[in-house]
Design a protein around this motif. Structure first.
Motif, PDB file in Angstrom:
ATOM      1  N   LYS A   1       8.955   1.987  -4.316  1.00 17.11           N
ATOM      2  CA  LYS A   1       8.392   1.559  -5.599  1.00 17.11           C
ATOM      3  C   LYS A   1       6.986   1.031  -5.392  1.00 17.11           C
ATOM      4  CE  LYS A   1      12.378   1.989  -7.788  1.00 17.11           C
ATOM      5  NZ  LYS A   1      12.773   3.349  -7.756  1.00 17.11           N
TER       6      LYS A   1
ATOM      7  N   ASP B   1       5.212  -0.869  -7.348  1.00 22.69           N
ATOM      8  CA  ASP B   1       5.086  -2.285  -7.704  1.00 22.69           C
ATOM      9  C   ASP B   1       5.496  -3.197  -6.544  1.00 22.69           C
ATOM     10  OD1 ASP B   1       4.210  -1.550 -10.211  1.00 22.69           O
ATOM     11  OD2 ASP B   1       6.200  -1.700 -11.115  1.00 22.69           O
ATOM     12  N   THR B   2       6.514  -2.788  -5.824  1.00 22.99           N
ATOM     13  CA  THR B   2       6.950  -3.559  -4.657  1.00 22.99           C
ATOM     14  C   THR B   2       5.861  -3.562  -3.585  1.00 22.99           C
ATOM     15  OG1 THR B   2       9.246  -2.987  -5.108  1.00 22.99           O
ATOM     16  CG2 THR B   2       8.743  -3.785  -2.888  1.00 22.99           C
TER      17      THR B   2
ATOM     18  N   ARG C   1       5.919  -0.040   5.107  1.00 25.19           N
ATOM     19  CA  ARG C   1       6.725  -0.073   3.894  1.00 25.19           C
ATOM     20  C   ARG C   1       7.091   1.323   3.399  1.00 25.19           C
ATOM     21  NH1 ARG C   1       7.220  -4.506   5.864  1.00 25.19           N
ATOM     22  NH2 ARG C   1       6.589  -6.412   4.875  1.00 25.19           N
TER      23      ARG C   1
ATOM     24  N   ARG D   1       2.993  -5.916  -4.517  1.00 23.95           N
ATOM     25  CA  ARG D   1       3.347  -7.317  -4.254  1.00 23.95           C
ATOM     26  C   ARG D   1       3.260  -7.638  -2.762  1.00 23.95           C
ATOM     27  NH1 ARG D   1       7.323  -6.236  -8.009  1.00 23.95           N
ATOM     28  NH2 ARG D   1       8.957  -6.152  -6.431  1.00 23.95           N
ATOM     29  N   GLN D   2       3.720  -6.726  -1.924  1.00 25.61           N
ATOM     30  CA  GLN D   2       3.677  -6.953  -0.477  1.00 25.61           C
ATOM     31  C   GLN D   2       2.236  -6.992   0.028  1.00 25.61           C
ATOM     32  OE1 GLN D   2       6.213  -3.643   0.421  1.00 25.61           O
ATOM     33  NE2 GLN D   2       8.020  -4.950   0.654  1.00 25.61           N
TER      34      GLN D   2
END
Length: 93
Positions: A57, A59-60, A27, A63-64
């Motif tokens: 980001k 936050d992304t 990521r 979540r992942q």
């Protein structure tokens, strides 16, 4: 964006660490340091990570990571010193 700190609690199973590190790197994040404790059933890992570019980001990423198989909890932590107390809890059970 500067260095970010995350805490991940996950089931300690075959391939779990490799999956988590793979998600982080795939990521677009660079792992700068890592600490981990385990009681044999679950683990708590804390990492300092840096984004490869400004478009990443945190936050992304959280979540992942949270959707990764075996992850119990993933959280962004504010500051490097706040997570050091968490490691012994994983080993104590």
């Amino acid at each position: 964006m500067s260095m970010q700190y995350i805490r991940v609690e996950f089931a300690f199973a075959e391939g779990a660490l490799r999956r988590l590190l793979g998600v982080i790197e795939a990521r677009g994040w660079i792992i700068c340091s890592m600490q981990m404790g385990s009681d044999g059933d679950r683990s708590i890992m804390t990492l300092s990570i840096d984004p490869r570019d400004g478009g990443r980001k945190i936050d992304t990423l959280i979540r992942q990571i949270s959707r990764t198989y075996g992850v119990v909890e993933a959280a962004h932590i504010d500051g490097a010193t706040s997570f050091i107390r968490e490691i012994p809890r994983a080993a104590a059970g």
